[in-house]
Design an enzyme around this catalytic site. Structure first.
Site, short mmCIF file in Angstrom:
data_model
loop_
_atom_site.label_atom_id
_atom_site.label_comp_id
_atom_site.label_asym_id
_atom_site.label_seq_id
_atom_site.Cartn_x
_atom_site.Cartn_y
_atom_site.Cartn_z
CG ASP A 102 -2.05 -0.88 1.06
OD1 ASP A 102 -2.45 -1.05 -0.26
OD2 ASP A 102 -2.69 -1.36 1.99
CG ASP A 165 -6.43 -4.42 -2.37
OD1 ASP A 165 -6.95 -5.41 -3.04
OD2 ASP A 165 -6.77 -4.03 -1.29
N1 GLY Z 1 -6.93 -2.33 1.13
C1 GLY Z 1 -7.53 -1.91 -0.18
C2 GLY Z 1 -9.01 -1.85 0.05
O1 GLY Z 1 -9.51 -2.01 1.03
O2 GLY Z 1 -9.73 -1.63 -0.78
#
Ligand code: GLY
Length: 394
Positions: A102, A165
């Site tokens: 992330d 993601d």
């Molecule tokens: N971690 C990314 C989401 O919750 O979409």
């Protein structure tokens, strides 16, 4: 008419940020509580396993900085830029965080946008440091390479994990390739995109949320979900991250095949979402349509569709994706905007994680950011980030 709504939403962003800032101390908004107030966390909270349980930590602090920059661009009020710079000081230490994919979500909307707007190279240096961290997460297997998602690489669970993601974290690598004149960043991102295409995308163009790879062979050991309804279901936000990431991969590589893939994934999303233009929290929750919705997924695809409109070499398709982006944004502005002062945030009816009962029927920080990013692409193109260049027809 739509234009007026879009500008009003950008103004509301600026007004709310200014009211919220003095209340936050060193913490960053995350999801709204049922009371309508923000729940917040410090930027320093990294991701990690607590026993067997995974926690994403604070992966949204950079979005707040991005919202401040968008408010500055809309208002030209230097106070927003100063706040963004101050907040960046709190976010900066995360550039050396080796626990999470992330890091792209943290540094693209913050440091890269600050560099884009101010030209101050300290922000480019910070983003390059974060991009180096993300590139180091590349795991090689005989079937290809992928960027590990969750946890330090010293933990086998982290090494084996991959999440959809990650596709939306790749723009950090693509930016670094240009900025540092180092194609290895793009090669890492594209390798991940290729392996994700093989392992995550089902024959009907729906996606798995997460994969555990067999590192020895590179085969998918299992496909599963963390925030969706079931391992076999399609989680709309995951589908949205994939659409967004393949569109940005087409932009970075100039390859039409990634745009074609983004369109196929988008057709699936649009087909299952229907006329409300906002999907349920999971397409396959048996309770649909009497279940929660996720406005953040709509905001993410609106931003991707605006990019697809800029990239597409076919003028009819470009116009159609552009219109879809505007239609979604109009619905979000008309039906889901938190105009009421008692409800903080911008977009109501987001869903962070229903299985964890976290941020359900709430404003969620990433929903607000991608909503504003999409509005910026449509209402003030090129200001928050460069507009993608149209691909050649070939
Ligand atoms: N971690 C990314 C989401 O919750 O979409």
């Amino acid at each position: 008419m739509a234009e007026k709504l879009f500008l009003e939403a950008l103004d509301l962003n600026a007004t709310k940020l200014f009211a919220d800032e003095p209340t936050l101390g060193v913490t960053f908004p995350y999801v709204t509580h049922p009371s309508g107030q923000w729940d917040t966390l410090p930027a320093s909270l990294s991701a990690g396993y607590r026993g067997e349980n995974w926690s994403h930590g604070n992966w949204f602090c950079g979005f707040w900085v991005g919202l401040l920059i968008a408010a500055y661009l809309r208002t030209q009020d230097e106070r927003y830029l100063n706040l963004a710079r101050e907040r960046m000081l709190l976010v900066a230490p995360r550039a050396s965080d080796g626990n999470t994919h992330d890091i792209g979500f943290i540094f693209y909307p913050s440091a890269i946008a600050l560099f884009h707007v101010t030209g101050d190279t300290q922000y480019a240096d910070l983003a390059a440091q974060a991009a180096d961290r993300l590139r180091r997460r590349l795991i090689m297997t005989p079937r290809g390479s992928y960027i590990s998602a969750w946890g330090p690489l010293s933990d086998m669970r982290g090494r084996r994990s991959s999440a959809i993601d990650t596709m939306a974290n790749l723009p950090l690598l693509y930016w670094a390739a240009q900025q540092k004149d180092d194609a290895s960043f793009t090669l890492a991102g594209e390798a991940h995109a290729l392996m994700t295409r093989e392992a995550f995308i089902r024959p009907d163009n729906s996606t798995y949320h997460a994969i555990e790879y067999d590192i020895e062979t590179g085969e998918r050991a299992r496909g599963f979900t963390f925030q969706g309804y079931a391992d076999s279901s399609c989680w709309p936000r995951g589908q949205a991250w994939a659409i967004y990431g393949y569109t940005r991969t087409a932009e970075a590589t100039g390859k039409r095949a990634y745009l074609d893939l983004a369109e196929q994934l988008a057709d699936y999303f649009v087909g299952r979402t229907g006329p409300s233009l906002v999907p349920p929290w999971d397409f396959d929750d048996p309770a649909v349509p009497n279940t929660l919705i996720d406005t953040s997924a709509s905001a993410i695809v609106a931003s991707a569709f605006a990019d697809m409109a800029a990239l597409h070499p076919d003028p009819n398709k470009a116009a159609a994706w552009g219109q879809r982006a505007r239609d979604i944004l109009a619905v979000l502005c008309e039906r889901h905007l938190a105009r009421d002062d008692a409800h903080r945030g911008l977009l109501r009816h987001g869903c962070y994680s229903k299985p964890h009962n976290q941020g359900v029927d709430s404003a969620v920080m990433f929903g607000d950011f991608f909503f504003i990013e999409a509005l910026c692409s449509v209402a003030m193109p090129g200001k928050l980030r460069a507009t993608p260049k149209r691909l050649s027809k070939a």
